[in-house]
Design a protein around this motif. Structure first.
Motif, PDB file in Angstrom:
ATOM      1  N   PRO A 275      -6.716   9.458  -9.061  1.00 17.04           N
ATOM      2  CA  PRO A 275      -6.070  10.778  -8.955  1.00 17.04           C
ATOM      3  C   PRO A 275      -6.301  11.466  -7.605  1.00 17.04           C
ATOM      4  O   PRO A 275      -5.409  12.138  -7.099  1.00 17.04           O
ATOM      5  CB  PRO A 275      -6.701  11.578 -10.093  1.00 17.04           C
ATOM      6  CG  PRO A 275      -7.101  10.554 -11.085  1.00 17.04           C
ATOM      7  CD  PRO A 275      -7.545   9.368 -10.262  1.00 17.04           C
ATOM      8  N   ALA A 276      -7.459  11.294  -7.011  1.00 19.80           N
ATOM      9  CA  ALA A 276      -7.730  11.897  -5.698  1.00 19.80           C
ATOM     10  C   ALA A 276      -6.910  11.224  -4.601  1.00 19.80           C
ATOM     11  O   ALA A 276      -6.469  11.878  -3.656  1.00 19.80           O
ATOM     12  CB  ALA A 276      -9.216  11.816  -5.372  1.00 19.80           C
ATOM     13  N   LEU A 277      -6.683   9.922  -4.736  1.00 20.88           N
ATOM     14  CA  LEU A 277      -5.940   9.183  -3.713  1.00 20.88           C
ATOM     15  C   LEU A 277      -4.442   9.478  -3.743  1.00 20.88           C
ATOM     16  O   LEU A 277      -3.741   9.223  -2.770  1.00 20.88           O
ATOM     17  CB  LEU A 277      -6.158   7.677  -3.881  1.00 20.88           C
ATOM     18  CG  LEU A 277      -7.579   7.182  -3.667  1.00 20.88           C
ATOM     19  CD1 LEU A 277      -7.654   5.678  -3.904  1.00 20.88           C
ATOM     20  CD2 LEU A 277      -8.076   7.545  -2.282  1.00 20.88           C
TER      21      LEU A 277
ATOM     22  N   MET B 295       0.834  -1.185   0.000  1.00 18.66           N
ATOM     23  CA  MET B 295       0.000   0.000   0.000  1.00 18.66           C
ATOM     24  C   MET B 295       0.878   1.248   0.000  1.00 18.66           C
ATOM     25  O   MET B 295       1.788   1.373   0.805  1.00 18.66           O
ATOM     26  CB  MET B 295      -0.874   0.047   1.259  1.00 18.66           C
ATOM     27  CG  MET B 295      -1.910  -1.026   1.336  1.00 18.66           C
ATOM     28  SD  MET B 295      -3.243  -0.562   0.243  1.00 18.66           S
ATOM     29  CE  MET B 295      -4.329  -1.892   0.539  1.00 18.66           C
ATOM     30  N   LEU B 296       0.569   2.178  -0.873  1.00 24.69           N
ATOM     31  CA  LEU B 296       1.298   3.428  -0.936  1.00 24.69           C
ATOM     32  C   LEU B 296       0.642   4.447  -0.016  1.00 24.69           C
ATOM     33  O   LEU B 296      -0.582   4.579   0.019  1.00 24.69           O
ATOM     34  CB  LEU B 296       1.286   3.985  -2.356  1.00 24.69           C
ATOM     35  CG  LEU B 296       2.039   3.191  -3.411  1.00 24.69           C
ATOM     36  CD1 LEU B 296       1.816   3.809  -4.777  1.00 24.69           C
ATOM     37  CD2 LEU B 296       3.511   3.155  -3.097  1.00 24.69           C
ATOM     38  N   ILE B 297       1.451   5.158   0.727  1.00 21.31           N
ATOM     39  CA  ILE B 297       0.960   6.238   1.573  1.00 21.31           C
ATOM     40  C   ILE B 297       1.671   7.505   1.121  1.00 21.31           C
ATOM     41  O   ILE B 297       2.875   7.659   1.349  1.00 21.31           O
ATOM     42  CB  ILE B 297       1.247   5.966   3.067  1.00 21.31           C
ATOM     43  CG1 ILE B 297       0.596   4.655   3.492  1.00 21.31           C
ATOM     44  CG2 ILE B 297       0.756   7.129   3.920  1.00 21.31           C
ATOM     45  CD1 ILE B 297       0.951   4.219   4.902  1.00 21.31           C
ATOM     46  N   PRO B 298       0.947   8.423   0.448  1.00 24.48           N
ATOM     47  CA  PRO B 298       1.609   9.653   0.007  1.00 24.48           C
ATOM     48  C   PRO B 298       2.139  10.443   1.204  1.00 24.48           C
ATOM     49  O   PRO B 298       1.462  10.609   2.201  1.00 24.48           O
ATOM     50  CB  PRO B 298       0.491  10.422  -0.692  1.00 24.48           C
ATOM     51  CG  PRO B 298      -0.515   9.391  -1.063  1.00 24.48           C
ATOM     52  CD  PRO B 298      -0.432   8.347   0.008  1.00 24.48           C
TER      53      PRO B 298
ATOM     54  N   ARG C 257      -9.839  16.469  -2.115  1.00 24.27           N
ATOM     55  CA  ARG C 257     -10.027  15.957  -3.485  1.00 24.27           C
ATOM     56  C   ARG C 257     -11.171  14.935  -3.541  1.00 24.27           C
ATOM     57  O   ARG C 257     -11.960  14.930  -4.480  1.00 24.27           O
ATOM     58  CB  ARG C 257      -8.741  15.322  -4.013  1.00 24.27           C
ATOM     59  CG  ARG C 257      -7.589  16.264  -4.153  1.00 24.27           C
ATOM     60  CD  ARG C 257      -7.780  17.199  -5.306  1.00 24.27           C
ATOM     61  NE  ARG C 257      -6.680  18.146  -5.365  1.00 24.27           N
ATOM     62  CZ  ARG C 257      -6.255  18.673  -6.488  1.00 24.27           C
ATOM     63  NH1 ARG C 257      -6.804  18.360  -7.633  1.00 24.27           N
ATOM     64  NH2 ARG C 257      -5.273  19.551  -6.461  1.00 24.27           N
ATOM     65  N   LEU C 258     -11.250  14.065  -2.542  1.00 22.46           N
ATOM     66  CA  LEU C 258     -12.342  13.083  -2.515  1.00 22.46           C
ATOM     67  C   LEU C 258     -13.698  13.772  -2.342  1.00 22.46           C
ATOM     68  O   LEU C 258     -14.677  13.398  -2.988  1.00 22.46           O
ATOM     69  CB  LEU C 258     -12.116  12.051  -1.405  1.00 22.46           C
ATOM     70  CG  LEU C 258     -11.035  11.013  -1.691  1.00 22.46           C
ATOM     71  CD1 LEU C 258     -10.716  10.213  -0.431  1.00 22.46           C
ATOM     72  CD2 LEU C 258     -11.442  10.092  -2.832  1.00 22.46           C
TER      73      LEU C 258
ATOM     74  N   VAL D 154      -5.970   3.839   2.442  1.00 23.08           N
ATOM     75  CA  VAL D 154      -7.074   4.753   2.748  1.00 23.08           C
ATOM     76  C   VAL D 154      -7.532   4.518   4.181  1.00 23.08           C
ATOM     77  O   VAL D 154      -7.625   3.377   4.631  1.00 23.08           O
ATOM     78  CB  VAL D 154      -8.264   4.603   1.771  1.00 23.08           C
ATOM     79  CG1 VAL D 154      -7.890   5.080   0.390  1.00 23.08           C
ATOM     80  CG2 VAL D 154      -8.781   3.196   1.709  1.00 23.08           C
ATOM     81  N   ASP D 155      -7.810   5.605   4.895  1.00 26.45           N
ATOM     82  CA  ASP D 155      -8.316   5.468   6.258  1.00 26.45           C
ATOM     83  C   ASP D 155      -9.841   5.297   6.215  1.00 26.45           C
ATOM     84  O   ASP D 155     -10.442   5.312   5.136  1.00 26.45           O
ATOM     85  CB  ASP D 155      -7.878   6.644   7.139  1.00 26.45           C
ATOM     86  CG  ASP D 155      -8.462   7.987   6.715  1.00 26.45           C
ATOM     87  OD1 ASP D 155      -9.517   8.036   6.051  1.00 26.45           O
ATOM     88  OD2 ASP D 155      -7.855   9.020   7.071  1.00 26.45           O
ATOM     89  N   ASN D 156     -10.457   5.126   7.356  1.00 26.51           N
ATOM     90  CA  ASN D 156     -11.901   4.850   7.417  1.00 26.51           C
ATOM     91  C   ASN D 156     -12.736   5.990   6.839  1.00 26.51           C
ATOM     92  O   ASN D 156     -13.709   5.745   6.124  1.00 26.51           O
ATOM     93  CB  ASN D 156     -12.330   4.564   8.856  1.00 26.51           C
ATOM     94  CG  ASN D 156     -11.851   3.211   9.321  1.00 26.51           C
ATOM     95  OD1 ASN D 156     -11.586   2.323   8.510  1.00 26.51           O
ATOM     96  ND2 ASN D 156     -11.710   3.040  10.627  1.00 26.51           N
TER      97      ASN D 156
END
Length: 183
Positions: A58-60, A1-4, A70-71, A36-38
Protein backbone atom coordinates in the motif's frame (compact mmCIF):
# COMPACT_ATOMS: atom_id res chain seq x y z
CA UNK A 1 7.74 -2.52 -12.92
CA UNK A 2 4.95 -0.07 -12.17
CA UNK A 3 5.84 3.56 -11.58
CA UNK A 4 2.95 5.52 -10.07
CA UNK A 5 2.44 8.77 -11.96
CA UNK A 6 -0.32 11.01 -10.68
CA UNK A 7 -0.57 13.06 -13.91
CA UNK A 8 0.19 10.93 -16.97
CA UNK A 9 -0.33 7.38 -15.77
CA UNK A 10 -2.08 4.83 -17.95
CA UNK A 11 -2.37 2.53 -14.98
CA UNK A 12 -4.86 3.32 -12.22
CA UNK A 13 -4.01 2.07 -8.74
CA UNK A 14 -6.62 1.87 -5.97
CA UNK A 15 -5.56 1.67 -2.34
CA UNK A 16 -8.03 0.86 0.44
CA UNK A 17 -6.27 0.31 3.75
CA UNK A 18 -4.14 -2.80 3.06
CA UNK A 19 -5.81 -3.72 -0.24
CA UNK A 20 -4.14 -2.58 -3.47
CA UNK A 21 -5.55 -3.13 -6.97
CA UNK A 22 -4.19 -1.85 -10.28
CA UNK A 23 -5.88 -1.60 -13.67
CA UNK A 24 -4.64 -0.85 -17.16
CA UNK A 25 -7.82 0.15 -18.90
CA UNK A 26 -10.36 -2.48 -17.83
CA UNK A 27 -7.74 -5.18 -17.26
CA UNK A 28 -6.60 -5.84 -13.69
CA UNK A 29 -2.86 -6.22 -13.15
CA UNK A 30 -2.38 -9.09 -10.75
CA UNK A 31 1.40 -9.19 -10.26
CA UNK A 32 2.05 -5.76 -8.72
CA UNK A 33 5.72 -4.86 -8.63
CA UNK A 34 6.43 -1.19 -8.16
CA UNK A 35 9.69 0.47 -9.10
CA UNK A 36 11.63 1.65 -6.02
CA UNK A 37 14.60 4.01 -5.95
CA UNK A 38 17.64 3.55 -3.68
CA UNK A 39 16.27 5.73 -0.86
CA UNK A 40 12.99 3.80 -0.88
CA UNK A 41 14.88 0.48 -0.97
CA UNK A 42 16.74 1.47 2.22
CA UNK A 43 13.44 2.29 3.95
CA UNK A 44 11.92 -0.99 2.79
CA UNK A 45 14.92 -2.96 4.07
CA UNK A 46 14.67 -1.23 7.46
CA UNK A 47 10.93 -1.92 7.66
CA UNK A 48 11.48 -5.59 6.78
CA UNK A 49 14.33 -5.91 9.30
CA UNK A 50 11.94 -4.84 12.06
CA UNK A 51 8.90 -6.76 10.77
CA UNK A 52 9.48 -9.11 7.81
CA UNK A 53 5.77 -9.85 7.38
CA UNK A 54 4.45 -6.28 7.09
CA UNK A 55 2.55 -5.43 3.90
CA UNK A 56 4.57 -2.70 2.14
CA UNK A 57 2.52 -2.70 -1.07
CA UNK A 58 0.00 0.00 0.00
CA UNK A 59 2.84 2.47 0.68
CA UNK A 60 4.45 1.73 -2.70
CA UNK A 61 1.24 2.46 -4.60
CA UNK A 62 1.58 6.19 -3.99
CA UNK A 63 3.48 8.48 -6.38
CA UNK A 64 6.46 10.76 -5.82
CA UNK A 65 7.00 12.30 -2.37
CA UNK A 66 3.83 10.74 -0.96
CA UNK A 67 5.44 7.30 -1.32
CA UNK A 68 8.44 8.27 0.84
CA UNK A 69 6.10 9.81 3.42
CA UNK A 70 4.05 6.60 3.53
CA UNK A 71 7.19 4.44 3.85
CA UNK A 72 8.51 6.63 6.68
CA UNK A 73 5.13 6.43 8.44
CA UNK A 74 5.16 2.65 8.08
CA UNK A 75 8.72 2.49 9.43
CA UNK A 76 7.61 4.55 12.44
CA UNK A 77 4.61 2.30 13.05
CA UNK A 78 6.49 -1.00 12.83
CA UNK A 79 9.26 0.36 15.08
CA UNK A 80 6.72 1.56 17.64
CA UNK A 81 5.09 -1.90 17.58
CA UNK A 82 8.54 -3.47 18.04
CA UNK A 83 9.35 -1.25 21.03
CA UNK A 84 5.99 -2.07 22.59
CA UNK A 85 6.64 -5.79 22.16
CA UNK A 86 10.04 -5.68 23.87
CA UNK A 87 8.83 -3.43 26.69
CA UNK A 88 5.67 -5.42 27.40
CA UNK A 89 7.67 -8.66 27.74
CA UNK A 90 9.15 -7.38 30.98
CA UNK A 91 7.13 -4.41 32.25
CA UNK A 92 3.65 -3.04 32.68
CA UNK A 93 3.32 -0.66 29.72
CA UNK A 94 0.63 1.81 28.75
CA UNK A 95 0.57 2.96 25.15
CA UNK A 96 -0.39 6.50 24.07
CA UNK A 97 -1.95 7.34 27.43
CA UNK A 98 -3.10 10.93 27.81
CA UNK A 99 -1.06 12.56 30.59
CA UNK A 100 -2.55 16.07 30.66
CA UNK A 101 -6.10 17.32 30.36
CA UNK A 102 -6.60 18.83 26.95
CA UNK A 103 -6.62 22.61 26.88
CA UNK A 104 -8.73 23.97 24.05
CA UNK A 105 -6.72 26.01 21.56
CA UNK A 106 -3.33 25.16 23.08
CA UNK A 107 -0.90 22.87 21.29
CA UNK A 108 0.10 20.27 23.84
CA UNK A 109 2.10 17.11 23.46
CA UNK A 110 -0.09 14.90 25.51
CA UNK A 111 0.57 11.22 24.81
CA UNK A 112 4.01 9.65 25.18
CA UNK A 113 4.36 6.52 23.07
CA UNK A 114 4.83 4.39 26.19
CA UNK A 115 4.67 4.76 29.95
CA UNK A 116 6.56 2.03 31.77
CA UNK A 117 5.37 1.07 35.27
CA UNK A 118 3.72 4.52 35.61
CA UNK A 119 7.20 6.03 36.13
CA UNK A 120 9.15 6.29 32.88
CA UNK A 121 8.14 7.74 29.50
CA UNK A 122 9.53 6.18 26.33
CA UNK A 123 9.34 7.71 22.86
CA UNK A 124 10.06 5.63 19.75
CA UNK A 125 11.54 7.69 16.92
CA UNK A 126 13.05 6.72 13.57
CA UNK A 127 14.90 9.90 12.57
CA UNK A 128 14.90 12.73 15.11
CA UNK A 129 13.36 13.70 18.41
CA UNK A 130 11.27 16.76 19.16
CA UNK A 131 12.77 18.62 22.15
CA UNK A 132 9.57 20.60 22.77
CA UNK A 133 7.58 17.37 22.92
CA UNK A 134 9.88 15.55 25.36
CA UNK A 135 10.29 18.67 27.51
CA UNK A 136 6.53 18.64 28.06
CA UNK A 137 6.70 14.94 28.96
CA UNK A 138 9.64 15.63 31.30
CA UNK A 139 7.40 17.89 33.40
CA UNK A 140 5.38 14.79 34.29
CA UNK A 141 8.10 12.11 34.16
CA UNK A 142 11.50 12.63 35.80
CA UNK A 143 13.01 9.89 33.63
CA UNK A 144 12.46 9.14 30.00
CA UNK A 145 14.17 7.70 26.98
CA UNK A 146 13.98 8.31 23.28
CA UNK A 147 14.81 5.13 21.41
CA UNK A 148 15.85 4.78 17.78
CA UNK A 149 16.16 1.63 15.66
CA UNK A 150 19.37 2.99 14.14
CA UNK A 151 21.00 6.40 14.46
CA UNK A 152 19.17 9.72 14.61
CA UNK A 153 19.16 13.27 15.90
CA UNK A 154 18.32 13.63 19.55
CA UNK A 155 18.20 16.34 22.21
CA UNK A 156 16.70 15.65 25.60
CA UNK A 157 16.02 17.41 28.90
CA UNK A 158 17.82 16.55 32.16
CA UNK A 159 17.47 12.91 33.32
CA UNK A 160 16.38 11.76 29.88
CA UNK A 161 18.53 9.78 27.46
CA UNK A 162 18.76 8.90 23.80
CA UNK A 163 19.34 5.26 22.94
CA UNK A 164 20.43 4.50 19.39
CA UNK A 165 20.63 1.15 17.56
CA UNK A 166 17.90 -0.50 19.63
CA UNK A 167 17.58 -3.13 16.91
CA UNK A 168 21.07 -4.39 17.72
CA UNK A 169 20.75 -4.38 21.54
CA UNK A 170 17.57 -3.69 23.46
CA UNK A 171 19.04 -4.99 26.74
CA UNK A 172 20.63 -1.56 27.27
CA UNK A 173 17.09 -0.17 27.46
CA UNK A 174 16.11 -2.86 30.01
CA UNK A 175 19.15 -2.06 32.15
CA UNK A 176 18.47 1.68 32.04
CA UNK A 177 14.78 1.18 32.94
CA UNK A 178 15.63 -1.22 35.77
CA UNK A 179 18.09 1.29 37.22
CA UNK A 180 15.53 4.12 37.20
CA UNK A 181 12.58 2.08 38.44
CA UNK A 182 14.42 1.80 41.75
CA UNK A 183 14.68 5.60 42.04
Amino acid sequence: MLIPDEKNGKIVVYVDNWLVKAFEGNKEITDLQFYVDNEERILINRIREINPSVNILPALAYPNKERKIRLNQLLGKVFEDYVYSILSRKYSVERNKEIYSTIKGVSLHNKPDFIVENKIAIEAKVRESNLEQVTQYAKKFKYGAIVFPYSGKCRVPKNWICLFYLMKDYNRLYKWIDLHLLD
